[in-house]
Design a protein around this motif. Structure first.
Motif, mmCIF file in Angstrom:
data_model
loop_
_atom_site.group_PDB
_atom_site.id
_atom_site.type_symbol
_atom_site.label_atom_id
_atom_site.label_comp_id
_atom_site.label_asym_id
_atom_site.label_seq_id
_atom_site.Cartn_x
_atom_site.Cartn_y
_atom_site.Cartn_z
ATOM 1 N N VAL A 33 18.932 130.816 31.244
ATOM 2 C CA VAL A 33 18.361 130.157 32.478
ATOM 3 C C VAL A 33 17.691 128.884 32.055
ATOM 4 C CG1 VAL A 33 17.098 130.178 34.741
ATOM 5 C CG2 VAL A 33 18.145 132.402 33.794
ATOM 6 N N VAL A 34 16.840 128.956 30.973
ATOM 7 C CA VAL A 34 16.194 127.760 30.481
ATOM 8 C C VAL A 34 17.034 126.828 29.996
ATOM 9 C CG1 VAL A 34 14.648 127.025 28.262
ATOM 10 C CG2 VAL A 34 13.946 129.126 29.885
ATOM 11 N N GLN A 35 18.205 127.451 29.235
ATOM 12 C CA GLN A 35 19.181 126.308 28.808
ATOM 13 C C GLN A 35 20.081 125.703 29.938
ATOM 14 O OE1 GLN A 35 19.790 125.278 25.857
ATOM 15 N NE2 GLN A 35 21.882 124.085 26.611
ATOM 16 N N MET A 36 20.303 126.368 31.042
ATOM 17 C CA MET A 36 21.051 125.934 32.133
ATOM 18 C C MET A 36 20.012 124.990 32.793
ATOM 19 S SD MET A 36 23.129 127.459 35.248
ATOM 20 C CE MET A 36 22.126 127.874 36.297
ATOM 21 N N ALA A 37 18.891 124.916 32.715
ATOM 22 C CA ALA A 37 17.746 124.060 33.448
ATOM 23 C C ALA A 37 17.707 122.824 32.605
ATOM 24 C CB ALA A 37 16.514 124.782 33.479
ATOM 25 N N LYS A 38 17.626 123.021 31.216
ATOM 26 C CA LYS A 38 17.902 121.984 30.274
ATOM 27 C C LYS A 38 18.945 121.176 30.396
ATOM 28 C CE LYS A 38 16.998 121.233 25.335
ATOM 29 N NZ LYS A 38 16.966 121.828 24.258
ATOM 30 N N GLU A 39 20.153 121.567 30.616
ATOM 31 C CA GLU A 39 21.294 120.851 30.800
ATOM 32 C C GLU A 39 21.156 120.187 32.213
ATOM 33 O OE1 GLU A 39 23.906 124.203 28.520
ATOM 34 O OE2 GLU A 39 24.415 124.092 30.804
ATOM 35 N N GLU A 40 20.293 120.291 33.128
ATOM 36 C CA GLU A 40 20.243 119.738 34.257
ATOM 37 C C GLU A 40 18.872 118.898 34.188
ATOM 38 O OE1 GLU A 40 22.760 119.256 35.878
ATOM 39 O OE2 GLU A 40 24.192 120.871 34.998
ATOM 40 N N ASP A 41 18.489 118.818 33.170
ATOM 41 C CA ASP A 41 17.245 117.896 33.043
ATOM 42 C C ASP A 41 16.219 118.384 33.657
ATOM 43 O OD1 ASP A 41 15.961 115.644 32.160
ATOM 44 O OD2 ASP A 41 16.475 114.450 33.516
ATOM 45 N N LEU A 42 15.803 119.921 33.553
ATOM 46 C CA LEU A 42 14.855 120.585 34.374
ATOM 47 C C LEU A 42 14.256 121.535 33.423
ATOM 48 C CD1 LEU A 42 16.741 121.257 37.638
ATOM 49 C CD2 LEU A 42 14.698 120.112 37.670
ATOM 50 N N ARG A 43 12.914 121.787 33.586
ATOM 51 C CA ARG A 43 12.207 122.568 32.760
ATOM 52 C C ARG A 43 11.841 123.813 34.010
ATOM 53 N NH1 ARG A 43 8.029 119.825 28.708
ATOM 54 N NH2 ARG A 43 8.253 122.200 28.255
#
Ligand SMILES: [Mn+2]
Length: 355
Positions: free
Chosen positions: A68-78
């Motif tokens: 989930v952290v990775q998916m957030a990162k891909e969308e420019d979110l933390r």
């Protein structure tokens, strides 16, 4: 500089919803990972019950959090916070049962995973009965569906049954009958155990534990005591184990619901003490014993005043909309959140410009 985040339940975690958050101006997310199965009959469930948990004590793993952290990162979110623990992770911590040490070790493992992944906050609600007794009715502006609490209309409060905590069933096969009675002081001691065990690990990992107040904020519910039902209770929690890692998930709506409480003084005191990990911005009309949740731009809370105080005290965590009334359209949750996020984005910008 305070930051804007969107909170969402596990069932809403998707790339599209992450993009929705980013599009609404969020830089961060708050995730509720408790997986609740609804519509399954259990002996404990009543009309207010949030459902049956699926986790069965299996604490969220490093790998599932990492994806989930990775998916957030891909969308420019933390990911700023995980919010709420599954009752099956810590039932015996809340109940002072035989597995409490084993369960607390599981929670330490969760803190270590969070530390490695850079998730800085674990929100929790040290509550037996949890959020119980609310109705959902078209009581917000324009007949929007919203939660409301009417203590006077609850009638006799059914005692909290075994196998249920935080208003979620975790053991449908528990022996029938209510949980063992506990005094308020005993419940504080259970919280002290939880904090003494976890705060040192949280410190090591750079994670803050953040306590949400009891919602509804009443002294007793379902014949169980509650700990955080007035703003001064926060002080008792913080002083129990003083540390930056022992902090608050400051819920503006819940504090406003506390009878006689001075919300703005509480925001000022606890943000000045740097004890607020993050903030739930939610408006409300009325107080215990009778209130209803409202749109963020109406209701009893002056949200600009809250944000000004936070900004003045250098609060640099996230604010999230908490919940909102559902807007009448094809996407009631998204519309409610977009409205609240737009309002908050504008309010934060204005407060920052003023200073
Ligand atoms: Mn809240």
């Amino acid at each position: 500089m305070m930051k804007l985040a969107l909170g969402m339940h596990r069932s809403r975690i998707s790339r599209d919803n992450f993009r929705f958050a980013r599009q609404a101006g969020c830089t961060h997310l708050v995730l509720h990972l408790v997986e609740r199965l609804q519509g399954i009959a259990t002996p404990q469930a009543d009309e207010y019950c949030f459902g049956l948990t699926r986790a069965q004590g299996r604490v969220w793993t490093f790998d599932e959090l990492a994806s989930v952290v990775q998916m957030a990162k891909e969308e420019d979110l933390r990911i700023e916070a995980l919010e709420n623990l599954d009752p099956s992770f810590w039932s015996d911590v809340l109940l002072d049962g035989p597995a409490k040490q084993q369960q607390v070790e599981g929670l330490k493992g969760l803190l270590r995973s969070m530390g490695r992944l850079g998730i800085p906050v674990l929100g929790y609600n040290f509550s037996l009965a949890g959020v119980w007794g609310r109705i959902h009715a078209p009581l917000a502006r324009g007949q929007a569906l919203t939660p409301a609490f009417r203590e006077d209309r609850l009638g006799r409060q059914t005692p909290l049954p075994r196998g249920m905590l935080n208003n979620i069933v975790y053991d449908p096969d528990a022996a029938p009958g209510p949980i063992a009675s506990v005094s308020m002081d005993e419940l504080w001691e259970r919280l002290r155990f939880f904090l003494r065990e976890l705060v040192p690990v949280a410190e090591e990992e750079g994670v803050r534990l953040a306590a949400h107040p009891d919602d509804p904020p009443v002294e007793r519910l379902r014949q169980t005591p509650r700990l955080l039902y007035q703003p001064e209770c926060f002080g008792r929690l913080l002083e129990m184990v003083p540390s930056r890692a022992n902090a608050l998930e400051f819920c503006v709506g819940t504090v406003q619901e506390m009878p006689g409480a001075d919300l703005y003084a509480a925001v000022d005191e606890y943000s000045r003490r740097q004890s607020i990990a993050y903030v739930h911005c939610r408006n409300v009309i009325g107080q215990v014993p009778s209130y209803r949740e409202a749109f963020i731009d109406e209701g009893d809370v002056d949200m600009f005043r809250v944000l000004r105080i936070l900004h003045g005290n250098q609060f640099d965590g996230v604010v999230i909309p908490d919940h909102t009334p559902q807007m009448t359209c094809e996407a009631p949750w998204h519309a409610g959140m977009a409205h609240a996020l737009g309002y908050l984005r504008a309010a934060i910008t204005l407060v920052e410009r003023e200073s």
